[in-house]
Scaffold this active site. Structure first.
Site, mmCIF file in Angstrom:
data_model
loop_
_atom_site.group_PDB
_atom_site.id
_atom_site.type_symbol
_atom_site.label_atom_id
_atom_site.label_comp_id
_atom_site.label_asym_id
_atom_site.label_seq_id
_atom_site.Cartn_x
_atom_site.Cartn_y
_atom_site.Cartn_z
ATOM 1 N N GLU A 260 83.901 81.175 76.988
ATOM 2 C CA GLU A 260 85.268 81.659 77.241
ATOM 3 C C GLU A 260 85.528 81.665 78.735
ATOM 4 O O GLU A 260 84.602 81.876 79.530
ATOM 5 C CB GLU A 260 85.445 83.064 76.656
ATOM 6 C CG GLU A 260 85.358 83.105 75.143
ATOM 7 C CD GLU A 260 85.698 84.481 74.557
ATOM 8 O OE1 GLU A 260 86.128 85.371 75.324
ATOM 9 O OE2 GLU A 260 85.536 84.661 73.337
ATOM 10 N N HIS A 278 90.959 85.626 72.114
ATOM 11 C CA HIS A 278 90.277 86.913 72.288
ATOM 12 C C HIS A 278 91.300 88.062 72.343
ATOM 13 O O HIS A 278 91.356 88.835 73.296
ATOM 14 C CB HIS A 278 89.422 86.910 73.554
ATOM 15 C CG HIS A 278 88.255 87.855 73.477
ATOM 16 N ND1 HIS A 278 87.023 87.572 74.002
ATOM 17 C CD2 HIS A 278 88.131 89.088 72.917
ATOM 18 C CE1 HIS A 278 86.193 88.582 73.784
ATOM 19 N NE2 HIS A 278 86.849 89.514 73.129
#
Length: 525
Positions: A260, A278
């Site tokens: 990420e 997220h």
């Protein structure tokens, strides 16, 4: 006044709480690692979200750091072993965004069941593909939870309300807790074979990494739908893509990814795949909750010593801290005393509590004993890193509570085992809550453990105390307090004297030269 840095964007209520609790706070966000290293040494605490990475290099520069608070659950952006070794408490807020994350998992489950993102994109593109988006009901389907902790429990509750059957795999789930949640406890193999939907709610550890591996994904029921709002790395993403493309897996929805920010991912564009960036904790309520909680927890620790939701030391509530404080002071002094007096490598340590001390939270007492004991190994040891230092050195630590009435209303005994045998000291708290030594290596002796002290073991014979007093007077050493104990008349005696200055090597040699002296050592508390 303690000083805290908020280095990631956080709800303003966090700063308000810090200031209201008497903690100075700076809000400086968006710093590079080098810029953060340049300023971090000023601060006692660091409040972060997911952007700031607390590495070994940052911790090395954080010379005054006492606590790091993560506003959220995941702490993979913090080097916890390095923080522990440095004696820094690491906290998170595991409950502030629990409902939000659980609801996001339920939302993704609905989205998978009814293909909502695909149907939305198709309809807004001017198509009317009613027959293309045939969904499935959630009612009567089996939901498999991998992880049945706080968030998993909330998901189970919501799923049961949707009339789903819930099965759960969690090594720490007891039968009693499973009954309380209304779920069936199963092993992983059974869950994979039976679940129509699988949601993951477990941290990323060596044991859980790729828990949905290619091998395990192949064991799932054909047509399964998988949701992950927990941590990236729990699923083998390449194997998941293959499962989607083959049709074995009917759908998958991920909110978290192995890397990420996931601006590129092999799963993107795969049929029946839904992705969100997220968003598990991204609600107004959750952002406020975790900001408030991290500020309250860090303030409690910096101001009163309370420890909540720490990942590297036992919890100690703000209410417990004042009551435990004198016991921890006694425990640390006893640990320091036996550490200074025991010769040779330590093999084990036993911490025994009796009376009022036995009714208290034992972990902080043990931490305080180890902090005092390990001080000879490290000048930066504290309650946080002492257990880690002890473990590194292979020191066996035991806690023993005694449910019995003794000579004192409360007592702590510390016994260490060395090559020369066991060495034991014991202490109590008097009415003024001041720590007092009451036993030293089996000899009854009542003494305060303060400042510079002189420890002498000698034969109990007339005139010795006068000889020692005369020697100290000749050397210009002023005696503050004088404590004497002996096994029996004419046997071995122990002297503990508090003195105004440290006893240097020359003085110790002169004391050792006195008739009848067996041991003489300088102590410091």
């Amino acid at each position: 006044m303690p000083k805290v840095l908020i280095s990631d964007k956080m709800d303003p209520k966090a700063a308000e709480i810090f200031r209201a609790r008497g903690v100075e706070v700076d809000e400086i966000t968006g710093k590079t690692p080098e810029e953060l290293k340049a300023i971090i040494g000023e601060y006692d605490g660091l409040a972060i979200r997911s952007s700031t990475r607390v590495t070994q290099e940052i911790l090395d520069a954080a010379t005054n750091m006492k606590v790091i608070g993560r506003a959220g659950i995941g702490v993979d952006n913090i080097d916890i072993p390095a923080a522990s070794a440095k004696g820094v408490v690491v906290m998170n807020t595991p409950f502030g965004n629990s409902i939000t994350t659980a609801e996001h998992a339920i939302a993704l489950m609905f989205a998978l069941a009814r293909q909502l993102p695909q149907a939305d994109a198709s309809t807004q593109a001017g198509k009317w593909e009613k027959s293309k988006f045939m969904g499935v009901e959630l009612t009567a389907k089996t939901l498999g939870l991998i992880g049945a902790g706080n968030i998993g429990g909330i998901v189970a509750e919501r799923a049961l309300g949707l009339r789903m059957k819930v099965i759960a795999y969690d090594p720490f789930l007891t039968e009693e807790r499973a009954i309380e949640l209304g779920v069936e406890k199963v092993n992983l193999e059974t869950l994979l074979a039976r679940a129509d939907f699988i949601t993951l709610h477990t941290p990323l550890t060596d044991q859980t990494r790729n828990i949905l591996s290619a091998e395990n994904l192949a064991k799932t029921k054909k047509g399964v739908r998988i949701i992950n709002c927990a941590r990236g790395g729990l699923i083998d993403e390449a194997a998941l893509k293959q499962g989607l493309e083959s049709g074995h897996i009917a759908g998958a929805a991920l909110d978290v990814y192995a890397t990420e920010p996931a601006k590129e991912n092999a799963l993107f564009g795969t049929p029946n795949f839904i992705s969100t960036p997220h968003l598990g904790a991204s609600t107004t309520e959750a952002q406020v909750n975790v900001a408030i909680q991290v500020a309250e927890q860090m303030s409690d620790y910096l101001v009163s010593g309370g420890v909540t939701n720490a990942l590297n030391m036992p919890s100690l509530s703000a209410e417990e801290a004042p009551r435990l404080k004198p016991y921890m002071a006694l425990a640390e002094k006893l640990g320091s005393l036996v550490g200074q007096l025991a010769h040779g490598p330590l093999k084990s340590v036993a911490i025994e509590t009796e009376g009022a001390a036995a009714e208290l939270n034992q972990k902080p007492i043990t931490g305080a004993v180890l902090a005092g004991l390990m001080r000879s190994y490290s000048d930066t040891v504290n309650m946080v890193n002492a257990p880690f230092l002890a473990k590194e050195r292979g020191l066996d630590v035991r806690e023993v509570r005694h449910d019995r009435e003794g000579d004192y209303h409360t007592m702590i005994r510390v016994t260490v085992n060395t090559d020369e045998g066991d060495r034991s000291v014991a202490g109590t708290l008097f009415s003024d809550a001041a720590p007092r030594l009451i036993e030293l290596f089996g000899i009854k002796v009542e003494a305060d453990l303060v400042g510079h002290m002189l420890y002498v073991v000698n034969e109990d014979r007339p005139g010795f105390i006068g000889s020692l007093g005369s020697l100290l007077g000749e050397e210009g050493i002023n005696i503050g307090t004088f404590h004497l104990g002996r096994r029996a008349a004419g046997g071995e005696a122990v002297l503990l004297l508090s003195i105004d200055d440290n006893a240097g090597p020359d003085l110790l040699n002169k004391v050792k030269a006195l008739p009848g002296v067996k041991t003489a050592m300088a102590l410091a508390f």
